[in-house]
Design an enzyme around this catalytic site. Structure first.
Site, PDB file in Angstrom:
ATOM      1  N   HIS A  18       0.847  -1.192   0.000  1.00  0.00           N
ATOM      2  CA  HIS A  18       0.000   0.000   0.000  1.00  0.00           C
ATOM      3  C   HIS A  18       0.884   1.244   0.000  1.00  0.00           C
ATOM      4  O   HIS A  18       1.837   1.339   0.767  1.00  0.00           O
ATOM      5  CB  HIS A  18      -0.895   0.013   1.238  1.00  0.00           C
ATOM      6  CG  HIS A  18      -1.732   1.248   1.374  1.00  0.00           C
ATOM      7  ND1 HIS A  18      -1.618   2.118   2.437  1.00  0.00           N
ATOM      8  CD2 HIS A  18      -2.690   1.774   0.567  1.00  0.00           C
ATOM      9  CE1 HIS A  18      -2.470   3.124   2.287  1.00  0.00           C
ATOM     10  NE2 HIS A  18      -3.132   2.931   1.156  1.00  0.00           N
ATOM     11  N   SER A  19       0.588   2.181  -0.903  1.00  0.00           N
ATOM     12  CA  SER A  19       1.270   3.465  -0.940  1.00  0.00           C
ATOM     13  C   SER A  19       2.778   3.259  -1.114  1.00  0.00           C
ATOM     14  O   SER A  19       3.210   2.596  -2.050  1.00  0.00           O
ATOM     15  CB  SER A  19       0.939   4.245   0.343  1.00  0.00           C
ATOM     16  OG  SER A  19       1.398   5.562   0.276  1.00  0.00           O
TER      17      SER A  19
END
Length: 732
Positions: free
Chosen positions: A350-351
């Site tokens: 994520h990210s």
């Protein structure tokens, strides 16, 4: 152990303590229970402490039965360990402790529960201690067997429990120290309800997880210690992701489950933030941080600075070492605990976590015999041709005496263009020849790079970066160079959620990705993002820069159609509207009810507490599901919008099948095995009103997104030849 005193209540005490009940009902309850004692069925609980508040959570039915079986065997006096929660936690039966297996977590108290009382603050039922529960059960058994009710039981702490009948038992908690003369129960404070047996407290008890694990997924978090808008850790967010996956399996893979073809997918969190900030850098930052706006500065130091740490030569190495070593450690530990596991391994980020994984994967070393780009014969021929090309380059640079060195290292043209000064130095090439080789690499134009089929990442011709891969970004530009560790397995698929990979590659000087490039050890790559996510960027336009096309629109997990609320920039618009998704009087009630439900939740939450409930209100938006829309071309979108404006009372036709298939048939290279890479979620009805308001939520929505989880499960099980029970509309 506690001492329990029994005394018969006076008539006055009974009148004060017992609520008025119909005499007939009371006598009927007593007669019904008389001489019909049945032993209470215990259920096991564990205590979770959050912000100094204790919360007792029941084990699943499966785990509780396993714990009770071990307890009944008499082996609980030994140091017996019982795996629970799908093997992620161990219960030490003798110590009554629940211990996390794969990550660090506070040890939780475990209790074999039979009797409960209602708490004061949140009205949740709290189990009595095992010792006191045993004494209560003995008193209850005596009352039932001898039909002697209306007993007052007093504990050493002056807490009083009154057994009126099998269905009415009350606990009085002392509010102040009593004198030597004692006090009546009504003077002891507000009474608490007492319940016997877990079936009487309306607890939500999960049935348990399938024992068979088909696939393992490691999940890497992004910046900061918190991963969602409720400031929860990666462990809690991955728990949600796993729970959603279990519900999606039951809803969409029911046939395969009934035929025992599948079990479940295990998701394990990978935490690197704590290791990074345990290096002492926080102390150094504290010395130079200004005292003003203290909370904001500490928030920046703890979160946003992680991006800068990753671009630091010192801390980038710490981060990649932590992520790789942690995934390798988890993998080995998982195999030790699951020796029969034969499934594959995938990774998700994520990210910033997705960028870390992308850099790791681009620097994995695949054995030559496992190269997936061509067949064995053509691969060997290509390799020999590449070595000959290197010899020609060395001759052109008047460095023929080093041909044997490059041939010994099996250096072909592609490998040469990936070389750093450090690599050449390790090969024993002197400084002068090194400079000649590096200058030759950096002076190549973009057209020459594009003509080279083996070059994975092609750079801007104005850039002096000699590398073609994220690992070799130090030469020329002087960017960070790290020694990327190797993973002990070859990931099946790489999932990126809300990923800035495209932006970082562009900033590094990568203008386009060669269509022939694929990750050395990973076949699949999916870039999944919310249309309002401010951190997410696309990948496909870097592979096919001359063609404009929309990302693939993820279908809704229930296959419904979304009500059209206007075109959102950066996300694909819906196709020509049909009657079920057009905002007309005959609109599908489910679409309107979702919007109404979202608005109602928001108004109620904000009314109760405008500031304190803001997070809860935002969370409620994520619970409003959105139906699916098929991907359509730009022309079809324009026609649809024009049709709605000009003819609001007409019923437009469905988008032709050919138009739907056009987007999915775009050739986006080998990065995902020839399949589409970019997938966009559908915004919720309430989110469509203001994209800026929901931008932060858009970046943190993936953990509880059924559509995201379903895509992950669909792609994982497709590698095993297992498909959804029913294909979803608009799915590839």
């Amino acid at each position: 152990s506690r001492r329990l005193c029994r005394s018969t209540m006076s008539a006055q005490e009974q009148q004060q303590a017992q609520p008025p009940l119909p005499a007939a009902a009371s006598e009927a309850a007593e007669l019904d229970a008389a001489n019909r004692y049945e032993a209470v069925v215990p259920h096991w609980f564990y205590c979770k402490v959050t912000d100094s508040r204790e919360r007792w959570i029941p084990f699943s039915t499966q785990d509780s039965e396993r714990l009770e079986e071990a307890h009944g065997s008499g082996r609980d006096k030994e140091d017996l360990v019982v795996p629970t929660s799908g093997g992620r936690y161990d219960v030490h039966l003798k110590k009554r402790q629940r211990v996390a297996v794969y990550w660090e977590e506070e040890v939780s108290e475990v209790r074999r529960c039979t009797w409960f009382y209602k708490g004061d603050k949140d009205n949740k039922y709290i189990p009595y201690s095992e010792t006191f529960s045993k004494e209560l059960e003995e008193a209850y058994m005596t009352a039932v067997t001898l039909d002697e009710w209306k007993k007052k039981l007093e504990s050493p702490s002056r807490e009083i429990i009154i057994l009126h009948n099998p269905k009415l038992m009350v606990h009085y908690h002392p509010v102040a120290t009593s004198d030597d003369w004692g006090s009546t129960p009504t003077e002891q404070g507000r009474p608490r309800t007492v319940k016997r047996g877990v079936e009487n407290i309306a607890a939500e008890i999960p049935s348990g997880e399938p024992l068979q694990i088909d696939h393992l997924v490691f999940v890497v978090h992004g910046i900061g210690p918190a991963c969602d808008i409720r400031f929860r850790s990666i462990i809690q967010c991955v728990n949600d992701f796993r729970n959603v996956s279990l519900s999606m399996l039951q809803a969409h893979f029911k046939k395969a489950q009934e035929q025992q073809q599948i079990g479940r997918v295990e998701f394990l969190p990978v935490n690197w933030h704590s290791s990074l900030h345990s290096t002492g850098v926080d102390v150094d930052l504290e010395r130079i941080t200004l005292p003003s706006i203290n909370r904001l500065r500490h928030f920046i130091n703890d979160t946003i600075l992680d991006v800068f740490f990753y671009n630091s030569s010192t801390y980038c190495q710490t981060i990649v070492d932590t992520v790789a070593s942690e995934m390798n450690r988890l993998y080995q530990l998982f195999l030790q605990r699951n020796p029969l596991f034969k499934g594959g391994v995938s990774i998700a980020g994520h990210s910033l976590g997705s960028l870390i994984l992308f850099d790791l994967l681009t620097n994995q070393k695949a054995a030559p015999e496992e190269d997936e780009h061509s067949e064995e014969g053509s691969r060997t021929t290509s390799s020999n041709r590449g070595i000959e090309e290197v010899k020609e380059i060395l001759k052109k640079l008047e460095l023929s005496e080093y041909c044997d060195v490059f041939e010994k290292e099996k250096m072909d043209r592609q490998a040469l263009f990936l070389c750093t000064e450090k690599n050449l130095k390790e090969m024993g090439i002197p400084l002068g020849p090194r400079m000649k080789i590096l200058h030759y690499i950096s002076s190549k134009t973009e057209m020459q790079c594009r003509a080279e089929p083996g070059s994975p990442l092609q750079h801007d011709p104005d850039s002096t970066d000699d590398g073609r891969n994220c690992q070799y970004r130090d030469v020329g530009l002087g960017q960070v160079s790290a020694n990327y560790p190797q993973l002990n397995y070859k990931p099946t698929i790489f999932f990126a959620f809300g990923s800035p990979i495209g932006m970082f590659l562009t900033v590094r000087g990568v203008k386009r990705i060669n269509p022939n490039y694929s990750l050395p050890t990973c076949k699949g790559f999916f870039n999944i993002f919310h249309p309002f996510d401010p951190v997410a960027y696309r990948i496909e336009p870097m592979i096919v820069p001359d063609l404009e096309f929309e990302p693939m629109l993820l279908p809704h997990h229930k296959g419904r159609k979304r009500m059209h609320l206007g075109k959102v920039k950066g996300s694909p618009s819906p196709p020509a509207l049909c009657s079920c998704c057009s905002p007309q009087p005959d609109t599908d009630p489910s679409c309107l009810s979702e919007l109404k439900e979202g608005l109602t939740r928001m108004s109620v939450d904000l009314k109760n507490n405008l500031l304190g409930s803001l997070r809860v209100a935002w969370q409620s938006f994520t619970r409003a599901p959105l139906p699916a829309v098929e991907a359509a071309s730009t022309d079809a979108e324009a026609e649809a919008e024009a049709g709605v404006e000009k003819q609001p009372d007409t019923k437009p036709e469905e988008t032709p099948t050919a138009v739907k298939e056009e987007a999915s048939l775009v050739n986006v290279g080998r990065l995902n095995g020839g399949n589409r890479i970019d997938y966009v979620l559908q915004e919720k009805p309430i989110e469509s009103f203001n994209e800026y308001l929901f931008a932060l939520q858009g970046h943190l929505c993936y953990w509880e997104s059924e559509d995201t989880v379903l895509l992950v499960l669909k792609e994982i099980y497709q590698t095993q030849g297992i498909t959804l029970d029913q294909p979803l509309p608009g799915s590839q």
